[in-house]
Design a protein around this motif. Structure first.
Motif, mmCIF file in Angstrom:
data_model
loop_
_atom_site.group_PDB
_atom_site.id
_atom_site.type_symbol
_atom_site.label_atom_id
_atom_site.label_comp_id
_atom_site.label_asym_id
_atom_site.label_seq_id
_atom_site.Cartn_x
_atom_site.Cartn_y
_atom_site.Cartn_z
ATOM 1 N N TYR A 24 11.364 -6.285 -6.377
ATOM 2 C CA TYR A 24 10.565 -7.324 -5.731
ATOM 3 C C TYR A 24 9.437 -7.732 -6.680
ATOM 4 C CZ TYR A 24 7.000 -9.063 -2.441
ATOM 5 O OH TYR A 24 6.034 -9.797 -1.814
ATOM 6 N N GLY A 25 9.079 -9.008 -6.679
ATOM 7 C CA GLY A 25 8.128 -9.531 -7.659
ATOM 8 C C GLY A 25 6.798 -8.813 -7.695
ATOM 9 N N THR A 26 6.211 -8.521 -6.522
ATOM 10 C CA THR A 26 4.906 -7.869 -6.501
ATOM 11 C C THR A 26 5.005 -6.408 -6.897
ATOM 12 O OG1 THR A 26 4.314 -9.373 -4.705
ATOM 13 C CG2 THR A 26 2.794 -7.577 -5.152
ATOM 14 N N THR A 27 6.149 -5.776 -6.640
ATOM 15 C CA THR A 27 6.368 -4.417 -7.141
ATOM 16 C C THR A 27 6.353 -4.424 -8.662
ATOM 17 O OG1 THR A 27 7.665 -3.794 -5.201
ATOM 18 C CG2 THR A 27 7.987 -2.476 -7.187
ATOM 19 N N HIS A 28 7.028 -5.396 -9.250
ATOM 20 C CA HIS A 28 7.008 -5.523 -10.714
ATOM 21 C C HIS A 28 5.588 -5.722 -11.220
ATOM 22 C CE1 HIS A 28 7.302 -7.567 -14.622
ATOM 23 N NE2 HIS A 28 8.355 -6.796 -14.806
ATOM 24 N N PRO A 82 13.039 -17.929 -5.440
ATOM 25 C CA PRO A 82 12.216 -16.973 -6.177
ATOM 26 C C PRO A 82 11.610 -17.508 -7.475
ATOM 27 C CG PRO A 82 14.204 -15.913 -5.373
ATOM 28 C CD PRO A 82 14.375 -17.381 -5.136
ATOM 29 N N ALA A 83 12.343 -18.350 -8.211
ATOM 30 C CA ALA A 83 11.848 -18.824 -9.503
ATOM 31 C C ALA A 83 10.569 -19.638 -9.367
ATOM 32 C CB ALA A 83 12.923 -19.654 -10.201
ATOM 33 N N SER A 84 10.360 -20.242 -8.206
ATOM 34 C CA SER A 84 9.141 -21.038 -8.017
ATOM 35 C C SER A 84 8.122 -20.346 -7.108
ATOM 36 C CB SER A 84 9.497 -22.410 -7.429
ATOM 37 O OG SER A 84 10.096 -22.291 -6.156
ATOM 38 N N THR A 85 8.455 -19.137 -6.605
ATOM 39 C CA THR A 85 7.534 -18.456 -5.681
ATOM 40 C C THR A 85 7.342 -16.994 -6.069
ATOM 41 O OG1 THR A 85 9.393 -18.054 -4.162
ATOM 42 C CG2 THR A 85 8.038 -20.009 -3.747
ATOM 43 N N THR A 86 8.140 -16.095 -5.504
ATOM 44 C CA THR A 86 7.888 -14.656 -5.620
ATOM 45 C C THR A 86 7.973 -14.122 -7.037
ATOM 46 O OG1 THR A 86 10.213 -14.207 -5.137
ATOM 47 C CG2 THR A 86 8.678 -14.200 -3.272
ATOM 48 N N HIS A 87 8.767 -14.761 -7.903
ATOM 49 C CA HIS A 87 8.975 -14.244 -9.259
ATOM 50 C C HIS A 87 8.472 -15.202 -10.337
ATOM 51 C CE1 HIS A 87 11.519 -11.565 -6.941
ATOM 52 N NE2 HIS A 87 11.739 -10.826 -8.002
ATOM 53 N N ALA A 145 4.042 -3.330 -13.883
ATOM 54 C CA ALA A 145 3.901 -3.855 -15.245
ATOM 55 C C ALA A 145 2.459 -4.138 -15.632
ATOM 56 C CB ALA A 145 4.728 -5.130 -15.388
ATOM 57 N N HIS A 146 1.600 -4.411 -14.657
ATOM 58 C CA HIS A 146 0.253 -4.873 -14.997
ATOM 59 C C HIS A 146 -0.873 -4.047 -14.386
ATOM 60 C CE1 HIS A 146 2.277 -8.315 -16.704
ATOM 61 N NE2 HIS A 146 2.858 -8.563 -15.546
ATOM 62 N N PHE A 147 -0.709 -3.602 -13.147
ATOM 63 C CA PHE A 147 -1.812 -2.878 -12.498
ATOM 64 C C PHE A 147 -1.864 -1.409 -12.910
ATOM 65 C CE2 PHE A 147 -3.787 -0.424 -9.122
ATOM 66 C CZ PHE A 147 -4.943 -1.154 -8.847
ATOM 67 N N THR A 165 0.831 -1.200 0.000
ATOM 68 C CA THR A 165 0.000 0.000 0.000
ATOM 69 C C THR A 165 0.866 1.251 0.000
ATOM 70 O OG1 THR A 165 -1.768 -1.142 1.191
ATOM 71 C CG2 THR A 165 -1.808 1.252 1.234
ATOM 72 N N ALA A 166 1.937 1.217 0.778
ATOM 73 C CA ALA A 166 2.841 2.365 0.819
ATOM 74 C C ALA A 166 3.392 2.664 -0.572
ATOM 75 C CB ALA A 166 3.977 2.096 1.800
ATOM 76 N N LEU A 167 3.790 1.622 -1.282
ATOM 77 C CA LEU A 167 4.304 1.804 -2.643
ATOM 78 C C LEU A 167 3.240 2.396 -3.559
ATOM 79 C CD1 LEU A 167 6.348 1.334 -4.935
ATOM 80 C CD2 LEU A 167 5.497 -1.011 -5.090
ATOM 81 N N TYR A 168 2.038 1.833 -3.504
ATOM 82 C CA TYR A 168 0.966 2.294 -4.389
ATOM 83 C C TYR A 168 0.607 3.749 -4.115
ATOM 84 C CZ TYR A 168 -3.665 2.611 -6.530
ATOM 85 O OH TYR A 168 -4.759 3.008 -7.266
ATOM 86 N N TYR A 169 0.434 4.094 -2.851
ATOM 87 C CA TYR A 169 0.107 5.481 -2.508
ATOM 88 C C TYR A 169 1.240 6.428 -2.892
ATOM 89 C CZ TYR A 169 -3.964 4.162 0.430
ATOM 90 O OH TYR A 169 -5.176 3.709 0.898
ATOM 91 N N ALA A 170 2.474 5.999 -2.636
ATOM 92 C CA ALA A 170 3.626 6.878 -2.865
ATOM 93 C C ALA A 170 3.745 7.305 -4.318
ATOM 94 C CB ALA A 170 4.914 6.190 -2.417
ATOM 95 N N VAL A 171 3.598 6.362 -5.238
ATOM 96 C CA VAL A 171 3.739 6.723 -6.653
ATOM 97 C C VAL A 171 2.454 7.343 -7.200
ATOM 98 C CG1 VAL A 171 5.549 5.027 -7.038
ATOM 99 C CG2 VAL A 171 3.180 4.374 -7.474
ATOM 100 N N SER A 172 1.296 6.899 -6.713
ATOM 101 C CA SER A 172 0.036 7.458 -7.198
ATOM 102 C C SER A 172 -0.099 8.923 -6.823
ATOM 103 C CB SER A 172 -1.150 6.670 -6.631
ATOM 104 O OG SER A 172 -1.135 5.334 -7.081
#
Length: 444
Positions: free
Chosen positions: A107-111, A377-382, A115-117, A84-91
């Motif tokens: 970080y995978g979810t940041t990407h 990471p290859a099988s989880t976060t990324h 990239a998508h949201f 949420t901090a990331l989303y608010y900060a850039v928005s």
């Protein structure tokens, strides 16, 4: 005050009502007004105080002031999670038709957010070829509104040249936003090197115990929003959603944080609970001591891995031959973080076998816990990212990410040694029998 002292005392002396020296948990939804005039003054932001805990809460305020002091900022806004901090900060600085420039090591979810949201909201995110300032600058145009980096990349372990990135951003009249989750202000304060906004997943090293979600946005207070009013009119022109408030006029250096609270936290409501704020404060009290132990243990683990023939490679910025080591000296005082990656011989299958054999080290996607943690990471976060994008983010099929905890270093190393032995034995057996699963073969 030094960071160790700030972590214990900033933002709170004692409770004015009871003289309690521990920060109370103000478990309340709303706050009473003395009368209509008092209520109006609070809503007009003419007096200090609280109205509703979605917007602010006394426990959360202590947390915000403490983290802002640790980072050298003027104000902070606490929220429910680091994401949420990331989303608010850039928005807070972006709108449809505009763009953000990011380093590729994320970080995978940041990407996923970038990239998508965000593109679905009309915002474009451009990923640079590398984290070098010159590659960032190539992508900036008149519609760019911010530059983003992680101070220490997760899981890549790269160290951002914050001063260089800040110089590029400021040359084009835009702010630099830095995720400082991995380094923490104990090792690095990005604002001191030119960053304008700093965010944290407080869930990680700052909280430190793997119990509590939380995020925070710190306003450095130095970016001249009014001077760049054409790019950022939301700060220096009246806000129709808040009875014509002009943030730069009313809040001065803290205009960015005030708008983030009034526009995003107030209207979308991803508020941090006061109980979580209390727990995070407990973690922050010991963050400096824990970071010392994290760093010390990580060095010993990295040296063990570097000298082990069962390990294909290790990426640890504390070693002098690491390309990011000069930036460790420049920004981290020579103390590399406790996050590292390495590759077990055997590629994807070797990494999985090592991962599955761990006993003491926990297999989780979190990091920054007092306990040692491992991730594949290859099988989880990324795993949602294409292989070429994974490589740019610092992820190979064999990559194991370690977040080294504060246990005794000998016990951590013993568990790694055991898991390496299990992986090597299994890999030797597979080679001898010439049996390979097609899906594993394809990932190597």
């Amino acid at each position: 005050m030094h960071s160790e002292t700030i972590a214990l005392h900033a933002g709170f002396d004692m409770d004015p009502a009871t003289h309690a020296v521990a920060v109370p948990i103000y478990q309340t939804v709303a706050y009473g007004f003395d009368n209509a005039e008092h209520g109006a003054a609070l809503f007009n932001l003419e007096v200090e105080g609280h109205r509703y805990s979605r917007i602010s809460n006394p426990t959360n305020t202590v947390l915000e002031r403490r983290v802002a002091a640790l980072e050298g900022g003027v104000e902070a806004v606490s929220v429910s999670t680091g994401q949420t901090a990331l989303y608010y900060a850039v928005s807070n600085v972006l709108g449809p038709g505009q763009n953000l420039i990011s380093v590729p090591q994320l970080y995978g979810t940041t990407h996923s957010l970038f990239a998508h949201f965000l593109p679905n909201t009309g915002v474009q995110v451009r990923f640079a070829e590398s984290d070098h300032p010159s590659d960032i600058e190539k992508l900036i145009d008149r519609d760019t509104r911010a530059v983003f980096c992680e101070s220490v990349g997760n899981p890549a372990g790269n160290i951002a040249d914050i001063a260089g990135l800040a110089a590029v951003a400021h040359r084009h009249g835009i702010p630099l936003v830095v995720d400082n989750t991995v380094a923490t202000p104990i090792l690095l304060r990005p604002i001191d090197h030119g960053a304008d906004i700093v965010i944290h997943s407080l869930t990680k090293f700052m909280g430190g115990h793997g119990t509590t979600l939380g995020g925070i946005i710190v306003d450095g207070g130095k970016f001249p929003w009014a001077e760049h009013g054409e790019r950022f009119p939301m700060f220096s022109q009246p806000d129709p959603s808040y009875h014509g408030l002009v943030y730069t006029d009313h809040f001065g250096p803290a205009a960015y944080a005030a708008r983030c609270r009034s526009v995003y936290l107030r209207t979308t409501g991803a508020a941090l609970s006061p109980f979580n704020a209390f727990l995070l404060l407990q973690g922050i009290e010991t963050v400096a001591i824990r970071i010392d132990r994290h760093v010390e243990n990580a060095r010993r683990v990295a040296e063990f891995l570097r000298d082990d023939s069962r390990v294909e490679w290790i990426n640890y910025a504390g070693f002098e031959d690491n390309p990011y080591h000069p930036l460790v000296r420049k920004y981290l005082g020579g103390r590399a973080c406790s996050l590292m990656t390495f590759g077990v011989k055997g590629g994807f299958s070797g990494g999985v076998r090592f991962y599955d054999a761990l006993k003491l080290i926990k297999r989780v996607v979190n990091l920054g816990d007092s306990k040692s943690l491992a991730c594949h990471p290859a099988s989880t976060t990324h795993r949602q990212m294409p292989p070429d994008v994974q490589l740019k983010a610092g992820v190979t099929p064999a990559t194991i990410r370690l977040s080294i905890g504060i246990e005794h270093a000998d016990d951590i190393i013993a568990d790694i040694d055991h898991a390496l032995a299990a992986a090597a034995a299994a890999f030797d057996l597979v080679d001898k029998d010439h049996i390979r699963h097609p899906s594993i073969e394809g990932r190597q």
